[in-house]
Write a protein that holds these residues in place. Structure first.
Motif, PDB file in Angstrom:
ATOM      1  N   TRP A  74      -1.934  12.826   8.153  1.00 53.04           N
ATOM      2  CA  TRP A  74      -0.967  11.609   7.760  1.00 53.04           C
ATOM      3  C   TRP A  74       0.432  11.867   8.361  1.00 53.04           C
ATOM      4  O   TRP A  74       0.805  12.596   8.512  1.00 53.04           O
ATOM      5  CB  TRP A  74      -0.749  11.493   6.356  1.00 53.04           C
ATOM      6  CG  TRP A  74      -2.356  11.176   5.750  1.00 53.04           C
ATOM      7  CD1 TRP A  74      -2.973  12.258   4.871  1.00 53.04           C
ATOM      8  CD2 TRP A  74      -2.865  10.093   5.304  1.00 53.04           C
ATOM      9  NE1 TRP A  74      -3.998  11.612   4.423  1.00 53.04           N
ATOM     10  CE2 TRP A  74      -4.215  10.211   4.802  1.00 53.04           C
ATOM     11  CE3 TRP A  74      -2.656   8.615   6.139  1.00 53.04           C
ATOM     12  CZ2 TRP A  74      -4.940   9.408   4.543  1.00 53.04           C
ATOM     13  CZ3 TRP A  74      -3.493   7.797   5.671  1.00 53.04           C
ATOM     14  CH2 TRP A  74      -4.647   7.981   4.850  1.00 53.04           C
ATOM     15  N   THR A  84      -1.045  17.239   6.255  1.00 55.74           N
ATOM     16  CA  THR A  84      -2.375  17.284   6.559  1.00 55.74           C
ATOM     17  C   THR A  84      -3.274  17.992   5.496  1.00 55.74           C
ATOM     18  O   THR A  84      -2.762  18.929   4.931  1.00 55.74           O
ATOM     19  CB  THR A  84      -2.468  18.296   7.943  1.00 55.74           C
ATOM     20  OG1 THR A  84      -1.955  17.521   9.236  1.00 55.74           O
ATOM     21  CG2 THR A  84      -4.225  18.355   8.197  1.00 55.74           C
ATOM     22  N   GLY A 105      -2.888   7.483   9.857  1.00 52.36           N
ATOM     23  CA  GLY A 105      -3.418   8.849  10.059  1.00 52.36           C
ATOM     24  C   GLY A 105      -4.640   8.993  10.759  1.00 52.36           C
ATOM     25  O   GLY A 105      -5.061   7.794  11.335  1.00 52.36           O
ATOM     26  N   ALA A 123      -0.148   8.603  -1.525  1.00 54.63           N
ATOM     27  CA  ALA A 123       0.187   9.762  -0.744  1.00 54.63           C
ATOM     28  C   ALA A 123       0.204  11.159  -1.438  1.00 54.63           C
ATOM     29  O   ALA A 123      -0.548  12.004  -1.348  1.00 54.63           O
ATOM     30  CB  ALA A 123       1.331   9.396   0.309  1.00 54.63           C
ATOM     31  N   ASP A 152      -7.670  15.242   7.142  1.00 51.67           N
ATOM     32  CA  ASP A 152      -6.767  14.008   7.046  1.00 51.67           C
ATOM     33  C   ASP A 152      -5.448  14.239   7.494  1.00 51.67           C
ATOM     34  O   ASP A 152      -4.961  15.247   6.954  1.00 51.67           O
ATOM     35  CB  ASP A 152      -6.962  13.499   5.620  1.00 51.67           C
ATOM     36  CG  ASP A 152      -8.455  12.925   5.080  1.00 51.67           C
ATOM     37  OD1 ASP A 152      -9.299  12.890   6.278  1.00 51.67           O
ATOM     38  OD2 ASP A 152      -8.550  13.003   4.019  1.00 51.67           O
ATOM     39  N   ARG A 171       1.339   4.390   5.544  1.00 51.25           N
ATOM     40  CA  ARG A 171       0.933   5.603   6.332  1.00 51.25           C
ATOM     41  C   ARG A 171      -0.116   5.254   7.663  1.00 51.25           C
ATOM     42  O   ARG A 171      -1.087   4.638   7.002  1.00 51.25           O
ATOM     43  CB  ARG A 171       0.837   6.754   5.618  1.00 51.25           C
ATOM     44  CG  ARG A 171       1.833   7.616   4.963  1.00 51.25           C
ATOM     45  CD  ARG A 171       1.467   8.755   4.261  1.00 51.25           C
ATOM     46  NE  ARG A 171       2.594   9.027   3.317  1.00 51.25           N
ATOM     47  CZ  ARG A 171       3.186  10.112   3.469  1.00 51.25           C
ATOM     48  NH1 ARG A 171       2.996  10.862   4.568  1.00 51.25           N
ATOM     49  NH2 ARG A 171       4.247  10.657   2.846  1.00 51.25           N
ATOM     50  N   THR A 196      -5.593   4.666   7.001  1.00 43.80           N
ATOM     51  CA  THR A 196      -4.216   3.964   6.657  1.00 43.80           C
ATOM     52  C   THR A 196      -4.018   4.214   4.980  1.00 43.80           C
ATOM     53  O   THR A 196      -5.051   4.078   4.349  1.00 43.80           O
ATOM     54  CB  THR A 196      -4.039   2.587   6.965  1.00 43.80           C
ATOM     55  OG1 THR A 196      -5.141   1.768   6.571  1.00 43.80           O
ATOM     56  CG2 THR A 196      -4.186   2.490   8.470  1.00 43.80           C
TER      57      THR A 196
END
Length: 172
Positions: A84, A52, A95, A17, A82, A93, A113
């Motif tokens: 999330w 985002t 998204g 992430a 994207d 996560r 994901t």
């Protein structure tokens, strides 16, 4: 057409992430994919909360087959968003992803994901529906767009591998 792609990253889900929310990383990936112009915006609370990532890039049309270039011109303007959600305790996560090609009725919408795949590994998966609303040629354009999207996501994995290999162990 359905499009599902998974990227294996050599970092835990929290690290994945952090990487995906890093504007410098996103710029590096769009340039590595051949973009001649790019813009990246990251909003939200990465990496602890939802965030985002919006990227816009201009790509030469030579990346798609000649028989469908007439639909897009000399360059392809791509916008990807994207979004999330906040992470679960293990870093997973959920998204959404949207990829649009400006000037062409082509759009990918789907789910994304980030999931742990071991103590120092994670998998980022994109699963969506790619549609080209072009009578008679829609299928050919979808196939071409799918190839371009797959290539762009493979570039993300390649850049991530280089970055993670060069990062000190406590940053990965």
């Amino acid at each position: 057409m359905r499009l599902t792609l998974s990227l294996e990253l050599a970092t835990d889900a929290h690290g994945a992430a952090r990487l995906l929310a890093d504007p410098d990383f996103v710029r590096e990936t769009v340039r590595a994919a051949g973009a001649t112009d790019e813009q990246v915006d990251v909003t939200g609370e990465p990496p602890q909360g939802p965030f985002t990532v919006t990227s816009r890039r201009a790509l030469p049309a030579d990346q798609i087959p000649a028989h469908v270039r007439g639909f897009v011109g000399n360059r392809i303007d791509v916008r990807q968003v994207d979004a999330w959600e906040a992470p679960t305790p293990d870093g997973s996560r959920a998204g959404t992803v949207v990829v649009e090609i400006a000037g062409a009725p082509v759009r990918l919408t789907g789910d994304a994901t980030i999931a742990p795949a071991g103590p120092a590994a994670s998998t980022v998966t994109y699963d969506g529906e790619l549609k080209a609303a072009i009578p008679l040629f829609g299928s050919a354009v979808e196939q071409a767009a799918a190839g371009a999207i797959r290539s762009a996501l493979e570039v993300i994995a390649d850049v991530a591998r280089r970055r993670l290999a060069a990062a000190p162990a406590d940053e990965a």
